[in-house]
Design an enzyme around this catalytic site. Structure first.
Site, mmCIF file in Angstrom:
data_model
loop_
_atom_site.group_PDB
_atom_site.id
_atom_site.type_symbol
_atom_site.label_atom_id
_atom_site.label_comp_id
_atom_site.label_asym_id
_atom_site.label_seq_id
_atom_site.Cartn_x
_atom_site.Cartn_y
_atom_site.Cartn_z
ATOM 1 N N ASN A 266 -34.873 -10.447 -20.805
ATOM 2 C CA ASN A 266 -35.219 -11.770 -20.274
ATOM 3 C C ASN A 266 -36.063 -11.682 -19.000
ATOM 4 O O ASN A 266 -36.159 -12.645 -18.256
ATOM 5 C CB ASN A 266 -33.951 -12.615 -20.065
ATOM 6 C CG ASN A 266 -32.928 -11.922 -19.188
ATOM 7 O OD1 ASN A 266 -33.240 -10.954 -18.502
ATOM 8 N ND2 ASN A 266 -31.699 -12.408 -19.212
ATOM 9 N N GLN B 219 -20.172 -17.735 -9.848
ATOM 10 C CA GLN B 219 -20.566 -18.572 -10.974
ATOM 11 C C GLN B 219 -19.393 -18.734 -11.922
ATOM 12 O O GLN B 219 -18.812 -17.724 -12.304
ATOM 13 C CB GLN B 219 -21.780 -17.969 -11.686
ATOM 14 C CG GLN B 219 -23.051 -18.177 -10.867
ATOM 15 C CD GLN B 219 -24.325 -17.754 -11.561
ATOM 16 O OE1 GLN B 219 -25.370 -17.717 -10.938
ATOM 17 N NE2 GLN B 219 -24.262 -17.418 -12.817
ATOM 18 N N HIS C 11 -27.684 -21.409 -13.854
ATOM 19 C CA HIS C 11 -28.242 -20.088 -14.203
ATOM 20 C C HIS C 11 -28.795 -20.113 -15.639
ATOM 21 O O HIS C 11 -28.104 -19.757 -16.585
ATOM 22 C CB HIS C 11 -27.144 -19.032 -14.065
ATOM 23 C CG HIS C 11 -27.662 -17.635 -14.029
ATOM 24 N ND1 HIS C 11 -26.940 -16.588 -13.524
ATOM 25 C CD2 HIS C 11 -28.829 -17.096 -14.460
ATOM 26 C CE1 HIS C 11 -27.640 -15.474 -13.642
ATOM 27 N NE2 HIS C 11 -28.788 -15.757 -14.219
HETATM 28 P P1 NAD Z 1 -35.908 -3.889 -12.621
HETATM 29 O O1 NAD Z 1 -34.879 -2.819 -12.634
HETATM 30 O O2 NAD Z 1 -37.108 -3.760 -13.479
HETATM 31 O O3 NAD Z 1 -36.451 -4.117 -11.138
HETATM 32 C C1 NAD Z 1 -35.639 -4.061 -10.013
HETATM 33 C C2 NAD Z 1 -36.499 -3.613 -8.849
HETATM 34 O O4 NAD Z 1 -35.732 -3.776 -7.665
HETATM 35 C C3 NAD Z 1 -36.901 -2.136 -8.922
HETATM 36 O O5 NAD Z 1 -38.295 -2.033 -8.818
HETATM 37 C C4 NAD Z 1 -36.192 -1.511 -7.725
HETATM 38 O O6 NAD Z 1 -36.894 -0.444 -7.160
HETATM 39 C C5 NAD Z 1 -36.080 -2.699 -6.792
HETATM 40 N N1 NAD Z 1 -35.042 -2.552 -5.769
HETATM 41 C C6 NAD Z 1 -33.732 -2.246 -5.943
HETATM 42 N N2 NAD Z 1 -33.099 -2.201 -4.765
HETATM 43 C C7 NAD Z 1 -34.024 -2.498 -3.817
HETATM 44 C C8 NAD Z 1 -33.965 -2.599 -2.399
HETATM 45 N N3 NAD Z 1 -32.833 -2.376 -1.734
HETATM 46 N N4 NAD Z 1 -35.098 -2.915 -1.765
HETATM 47 C C9 NAD Z 1 -36.270 -3.109 -2.435
HETATM 48 N N5 NAD Z 1 -36.384 -3.025 -3.779
HETATM 49 C C10 NAD Z 1 -35.264 -2.717 -4.459
HETATM 50 O O7 NAD Z 1 -35.134 -5.218 -12.967
HETATM 51 P P2 NAD Z 1 -35.713 -6.656 -13.371
HETATM 52 O O8 NAD Z 1 -35.731 -6.802 -14.842
HETATM 53 O O9 NAD Z 1 -36.949 -6.902 -12.609
HETATM 54 O O10 NAD Z 1 -34.510 -7.575 -12.836
HETATM 55 C C11 NAD Z 1 -34.239 -7.641 -11.452
HETATM 56 C C12 NAD Z 1 -32.993 -8.481 -11.193
HETATM 57 O O11 NAD Z 1 -33.248 -9.838 -11.555
HETATM 58 C C13 NAD Z 1 -31.775 -8.092 -12.030
HETATM 59 O O12 NAD Z 1 -31.073 -7.007 -11.503
HETATM 60 C C14 NAD Z 1 -30.952 -9.371 -11.960
HETATM 61 O O13 NAD Z 1 -30.160 -9.397 -10.800
HETATM 62 C C15 NAD Z 1 -32.019 -10.448 -11.871
HETATM 63 N N6 NAD Z 1 -32.140 -11.175 -13.161
HETATM 64 C C16 NAD Z 1 -31.850 -12.503 -13.183
HETATM 65 C C17 NAD Z 1 -31.919 -13.192 -14.365
HETATM 66 C C18 NAD Z 1 -31.644 -14.669 -14.424
HETATM 67 O O14 NAD Z 1 -31.356 -15.193 -15.500
HETATM 68 N N7 NAD Z 1 -31.747 -15.391 -13.317
HETATM 69 C C19 NAD Z 1 -32.261 -12.532 -15.547
HETATM 70 C C20 NAD Z 1 -32.605 -11.193 -15.477
HETATM 71 C C21 NAD Z 1 -32.519 -10.508 -14.277
#
Ligand code: NAD
Length: 405
Positions: free
Chosen positions: A152, A319, A338
């Protein structure tokens, strides 16, 4: 084939629609995708017992897994009753072998709950973001934690762009004028701006954050990012990105900041009074990552003082949030429940991904590396890249205060 030792699969999903299940669908079908933006293939289970585009993420949808799991000799328990010691989730946990949960209506797997589940070996997130699992305890107990990476990410990137525009152009109050009646244009535009020319930054440029940057490029804004892994020089050049070593540096120059890092020990409450105080007066924050990355009351204070011109997103903590959660009533917000990652399109991908993971687990095949968060007593795969060890579930018991009044 190994099935006999896997007896109980406990699954937490959100409630069915108030008007009944299934809903009346607006469209007949969803587009067929072959691969994700970086070339990763879509989930590829041996079969699917559902129609893509149907509601799979609520209790009656059951992620389309019922037949498959029954044929594999499992007891499949699906519930939305997840909070408090008397919940079905907590009562069914002691002999569960596998837990499937999702971030939208999370079955929090705290240390205490993991302690009560001695048979638990696999925790699957039907979606992305496994912060509702105490990763420290999962590591210590040797539990495998995995999620459906990419399923997603584009859905969320689209939602974040929508919310940036909604805030800057002040869409929601304008819509309100239409519905209320009248034609008060001066009132409707008194907080409305163009995003063109603004400085827009993302905190983390992973799958979602980079997707947001790519989608914002045609709006002729100045793009910024920070991440613990720097993007390639080619991508930086293609999108005209300015990299910041720290989030402090990024927020001090941006008009709009969109948050896309996972919630883990390093990112909990990073958006507090101090960091928000470094932003330009009248900045906007969009947070579709996790509610707890922001300090709840600091956001409210900044909106009330005008330090923030607007706040949007779709993630809360806990949540569901209690009905008196201040983000429901704070000024100049454009919050959604959400929903960004659980569009009907996304559900088809995460339902298929969960089935693929279960097939691998039952048949003793390796789960895709990119789906792994914790395995063999350590962070693994995407977990090693994007998370840190620790626990971000503290305070989740407050979800039991939610009432459906
Ligand atoms: P991803 O793993 O591709 O990207 C995460 C990025 O965060 C990576 O590039 C990583 O290096 C960076 N990161 C981690 N810790 C960090 C820090 N302390 N400082 C700076 N950068 C940091 O994941 P994604 O698919 O992009 O998803 C990211 C987040 O979005 C998920 O973990 C989730 O919490 C959230 N998400 C929300 C929904 C929603 O429905 N609202 C859906 C999917 C994901």
């Amino acid at each position: 084939m190994v099935t006999a030792s896997f007896r109980k699969v406990l699954c937490v999903l959100y409630d069915d629609p108030v008007a009944g299940f299934p809903p009346v669908y607006a469209r007949e079908e969803i587009p067929t995708l072959t691969h994700y933006p970086d070339g990763q293939t879509l989930p590829s289970p041996a079969a699917r017992d559902f129609t893509p585009g149907h509601l799979l993420g609520s209790v009656s949808g059951g992620l389309g897994l019922e037949r498959f799991l029954t044929e594999r000799g499992c007891r499949f328990v699906v519930t939305s009753d997840k909070d408090g010691p008397d919940s079905v989730f907590e009562r069914e946990l002691p002999d569960a072998d596998i837990v499937i949960s999702q971030p939208f209506w999370p079955g929090y797997l705290t240390a205490e709950r993991i302690e009560k589940a001695p048979r638990l070996k696999l925790a699957i997130t039907a979606g992305i973001g496994s912060d509702h699992v105490d990763l420290r305890s999962a590591i210590d107990r040797g539990i495998t934690v995995c999620e459906v990476t990419w399923c997603n990410s584009v859905s969320v990137a689209e939602h974040a762009v929508m919310q940036m525009l909604a805030l800057v152009r002040d869409y929601i109050p304008q819509y309100g004028w239409v519905v209320r009646g009248g034609w008060k244009i001066a009132d409707a535009v008194s907080r409305s701006y163009d995003i063109e020319g603004m400085d827009v930054g993302v905190v983390a440029a992973g799958r979602i954050g980079l997707g947001v940057l790519r989608r914002m490029k045609p709006f002729d804004v100045n793009l910024h990012y920070t991440d613990r892994h720097r993007l390639s020089a080619d991508v930086e050049q293609e999108l005209g990105l300015t990299f910041h070593e720290s989030v402090e540096s990024l927020v001090s120059v941006c008009d709009v900041v969109s948050i896309h890092c996972p919630l883990h020990a390093e990112t909990e409450h990073i958006f507090n009074d101090e960091l928000i105080g470094r932003m330009k007066r009248g900045s906007y924050i969009v947070n579709t990552a996790r509610g707890k990355i922001c300090d709840r009351d600091a956001i409210v204070r900044a909106l009330e003082s005008g330090q923030l011109a607007g706040y949007a997103g779709d993630v809360w903590f806990p949540q569901p949030p209690p009905n008196d959660h201040p983000w429901r009533t704070m000024p100049n917000h454009a919050m959604t429940p959400h929903t960004s990652g659980t569009s009907l399109s996304a559900q088809a991908r995460y339902a298929a991904g969960v089935r693929e993971i279960l097939e691998c687990w039952f048949d003793g095949r390796a789960i895709r590396e990119e789906y792994l968060i914790v395995q063999g007593g350590a962070l693994a795969g995407t977990g090693a890249h994007s998370y840190s060890e620790g626990d971000a579930t503290g305070g989740s018991e407050e979800a039991a205060r939610f009432t459906t009044g």
